[in-house]
Design a protein around this motif. Structure first.
Motif, short mmCIF file in Angstrom:
data_model
loop_
_atom_site.label_atom_id
_atom_site.label_comp_id
_atom_site.label_asym_id
_atom_site.label_seq_id
_atom_site.Cartn_x
_atom_site.Cartn_y
_atom_site.Cartn_z
N ALA A 86 0.84 -1.20 0.00
CA ALA A 86 0.00 0.00 0.00
C ALA A 86 0.88 1.25 0.00
O ALA A 86 1.81 1.35 0.79
CB ALA A 86 -0.91 0.00 1.22
N ILE A 87 0.56 2.15 -0.91
CA ILE A 87 1.28 3.42 -1.02
C ILE A 87 0.29 4.54 -0.75
O ILE A 87 -0.75 4.64 -1.44
CB ILE A 87 1.92 3.56 -2.42
N GLY A 128 4.20 7.86 0.29
CA GLY A 128 5.24 6.87 0.54
C GLY A 128 4.64 5.50 0.78
O GLY A 128 3.41 5.35 0.86
N MET A 129 5.50 4.50 0.91
CA MET A 129 5.04 3.13 1.16
C MET A 129 4.48 3.09 2.58
O MET A 129 5.19 3.42 3.54
CB MET A 129 6.19 2.14 0.98
N HIS A 130 3.24 2.69 2.71
CA HIS A 130 2.55 2.76 4.00
C HIS A 130 2.53 1.42 4.73
O HIS A 130 2.79 1.35 5.92
CB HIS A 130 1.12 3.26 3.77
N ASN A 152 5.37 9.66 -5.80
CA ASN A 152 4.73 9.69 -4.48
C ASN A 152 5.64 9.22 -3.34
O ASN A 152 5.22 8.47 -2.48
CB ASN A 152 3.46 8.82 -4.48
N GLY A 153 6.88 9.68 -3.37
CA GLY A 153 7.76 9.37 -2.26
C GLY A 153 8.25 7.94 -2.22
O GLY A 153 8.84 7.52 -1.22
N THR A 154 8.02 7.19 -3.29
CA THR A 154 8.43 5.78 -3.33
C THR A 154 9.64 5.61 -4.25
O THR A 154 9.58 5.99 -5.42
CB THR A 154 7.29 4.89 -3.85
N LEU A 155 10.71 5.07 -3.69
CA LEU A 155 11.89 4.77 -4.52
C LEU A 155 11.60 3.50 -5.31
O LEU A 155 11.31 2.45 -4.73
CB LEU A 155 13.13 4.60 -3.63
#
Lengths: 134, 134
Positions: free
Chosen positions: A9-10, A76-78, B125-128
């Motif tokens: 989940a992002i 971010g990755m949640h 969205n802040g995800t690498l």
């Protein structure tokens, strides 16, 4: 005990923009957005051959991802969700090993209509883990 | 364009403790640790039916995960790796769409010996995101 990765989940601040990134820039198949007011999110599924990504945008005034986005405004990755065969067996094993289950410790009905539990990120290297019984 | 989720990477401050959590508490199959000095990490693979988790601990003085752990001392989800058929086709599509590829833009040899690229988290969205050509 851990089965398949059901989803990653992002959390995203702008679901429409995030969906466009995954669809148009990364070239993935995405679902239509689904509002889940009882879970405080609107979700888009990014369908991959072996698992899925869930893009989550806050919905309503008491979203469970609001605090995360306040801390990480770009998103971010949640969390990561693993499938388990029996969620009560999993819970009992985890608590016996000293891991903390969030909330009351009783499974709730998750966003897919299945029983879920969340585990304390401090017990798993800062990673929020969801367990889902299929 | 996006294929399978090859792995989700979790940066951890203590690989032995993290490995024990996944093996003993969560009941997953884990590999022996592998030191990858040229990548600045020691890695343990958590084997799941449809993908894998990579637990990464910094190795050496110039680890690419050192800054992340300085900011997140307990650890956390660091990146997600998707498989692509052709990494140069993927790169050209991404840059054409305005996404930023980290480094020189030329694929490097990743931890699995395959060509990889990383995409700028601010564009997703802040995800690498790591892309790997199998």
């Amino acid at each position: 005990m851990l089965g398949r990765v059901n989803h990653v989940a992002i959390a995203v601040p702008d679901l429409e923009a995030a969906t466009a990134s995954y669809r148009d820039t990364l070239g993935a198949a995405v679902s239509a957005p689904q509002s889940l007011p009882e879970h405080g999110v609107t979700v888009v599924f990014v369908k991959l051959p072996n698992t899925k990504i869930e893009l989550l945008e806050p919905l309503g005034t008491d979203s469970p991802i609001a605090a995360f986005l306040a801390k990480n405004p770009s998103g971010g990755m949640h969390h990561i969700c693993y499938e388990v065969d029996d969620i009560l067996v999993a819970r009992d094993r985890l608590t016996e090993k000293g891991a903390r289950v969030l909330g009351s410790g009783e499974p709730k009905t998750g966003a897919h209509g299945k029983p879920v539990l969340f585990l304390h990120p401090k017990d798993f290297n800062g990673t929020l883990i969801e367990l889902e019984q299929l």
